[in-house]
Every structure is written in structure tokens, then in C-alpha cells.
Design a protein around this motif. Sequence first.
Motif, PDB file in Angstrom:
ATOM      1  N   CYS A 111       1.126  -1.490  -0.186  1.00  0.00           N
ATOM      2  CA  CYS A 111       0.285   0.525   0.042  1.00  0.00           C
ATOM      3  C   CYS A 111       0.440   1.147  -0.348  1.00  0.00           C
ATOM      4  N   ALA A 112       1.906   1.021   1.246  1.00  0.00           N
ATOM      5  CA  ALA A 112       2.449   2.180   1.275  1.00  0.00           C
ATOM      6  C   ALA A 112       3.321   2.905  -0.560  1.00  0.00           C
ATOM      7  N   ALA A 113       3.937   1.687  -1.147  1.00  0.00           N
ATOM      8  CA  ALA A 113       4.463   1.605  -2.337  1.00  0.00           C
ATOM      9  C   ALA A 113       4.162   2.172  -3.342  1.00  0.00           C
ATOM     10  N   HIS A 114       2.118   2.664  -2.757  1.00  0.00           N
ATOM     11  CA  HIS A 114       1.377   3.757  -4.050  1.00  0.00           C
ATOM     12  C   HIS A 114       0.772   4.866  -3.353  1.00  0.00           C
ATOM     13  N   SER A 115       1.838   5.130  -2.390  1.00  0.00           N
ATOM     14  CA  SER A 115       1.219   6.075  -1.386  1.00  0.00           C
ATOM     15  C   SER A 115      -0.363   6.030  -0.463  1.00  0.00           C
ATOM     16  N   LEU A 116       0.017   5.146  -0.304  1.00  0.00           N
ATOM     17  CA  LEU A 116      -1.945   4.537   0.840  1.00  0.00           C
ATOM     18  C   LEU A 116      -1.598   4.080   2.127  1.00  0.00           C
ATOM     19  N   GLU A 117      -2.023   4.484   2.794  1.00  0.00           N
ATOM     20  CA  GLU A 117      -1.814   3.826   4.029  1.00  0.00           C
ATOM     21  C   GLU A 117      -2.989   2.735   4.124  1.00  0.00           C
ATOM     22  N   LEU A 118      -2.369   1.602   5.444  1.00  0.00           N
ATOM     23  CA  LEU A 118      -3.958   1.167   5.332  1.00  0.00           C
ATOM     24  C   LEU A 118      -3.922   0.662   7.116  1.00  0.00           C
ATOM     25  N   ASP A 119      -5.287   0.921   7.216  1.00  0.00           N
ATOM     26  CA  ASP A 119      -5.437   0.465   8.628  1.00  0.00           C
ATOM     27  C   ASP A 119      -5.838  -0.292   9.443  1.00  0.00           C
ATOM     28  N   ALA A 120      -5.790  -0.494  10.493  1.00  0.00           N
ATOM     29  CA  ALA A 120      -5.487  -1.345  11.662  1.00  0.00           C
ATOM     30  C   ALA A 120      -6.458  -3.182  11.423  1.00  0.00           C
ATOM     31  N   LEU A 121      -6.372  -4.233  11.516  1.00  0.00           N
ATOM     32  CA  LEU A 121      -6.586  -4.754  11.187  1.00  0.00           C
ATOM     33  C   LEU A 121      -8.523  -5.141  11.797  1.00  0.00           C
ATOM     34  N   THR A 122      -8.946  -5.358  11.788  1.00  0.00           N
ATOM     35  CA  THR A 122     -10.200  -5.838  11.614  1.00  0.00           C
ATOM     36  C   THR A 122     -10.622  -6.798  12.632  1.00  0.00           C
TER      37      THR A 122
END
Length: 122
Positions: A111-122
Motif C-alpha cells: 500500500c505504501a508503495a502506492h502512497s496509500l495507508e492500511l488501517d488497523a486489522l479489524t
Amino acid sequence: DGRVCGDLAAEPSLEGGRLLFVEVAASRGLAERLSSLGWHFAWTRAAHYNAAGARRWLSTLESVSSRLHPVRRRAEGRATEGNRTSEPLGLRAWRKVAFTAADIVDLREACAAHSLELDALT
């Protein structure tokens, strides 16, 4: 503050669990990276699940119209043509079976490689 990549949940299963990642928006680069990391793509809807927790979580995601995409089906090697207004809608989901903590780190990095963030695990 970056854009959200998607939502991640752990699904209970007889095999000990699996990860379910639901993309916010389609990204060819992200899709290629996830596939190379052993994630498997499938369209999904809350109705596909019997577990109340999974249905509730996916119903919440389905309530955001921008998260729903026309389901692209394959027929004889080609995407079927059709009227977009009558195409079924679904969530772009990726599954990882028999996961480890490293799989979550790999997903965050993809995700970071595409300038995106992953939120916490649900």
C-alpha cells in the motif's frame, strides 16, 4: 496523511483463519503486487458469508457506494459485454490463506508503495 488503501479483517476458518483485504479503489499496480505475494482476488458481498461478524463488516463497506464496483465476469477468455447499469456490484476483495504477521507487513508495504495507508486489522 495518506489515502486509505483498504480494509483488512481476519476471517475465522477451519484452517485457523485467513486474511480478507477489501480495496477502496482498483489499482493495477497494487493488484499485481498482491498477486505476486500470494493473495487471491475474488469479488465479494456480505451475502456470501454466514458469519454474523463478517456480514456486518462487509455490509458496512457496501453502504459506501464508492466502494462498490461493477463485477467483471470472464466468459471464454474475454470480459462479458453488457449494460453497466444492470451489472451486479461487488467489493474488490483479496484473500490470504494460512497467513503470518509478515503478510500484514507485506500488505502495508504494498500500500505504501502506492502512497496509500492500511488501517488497523479489524
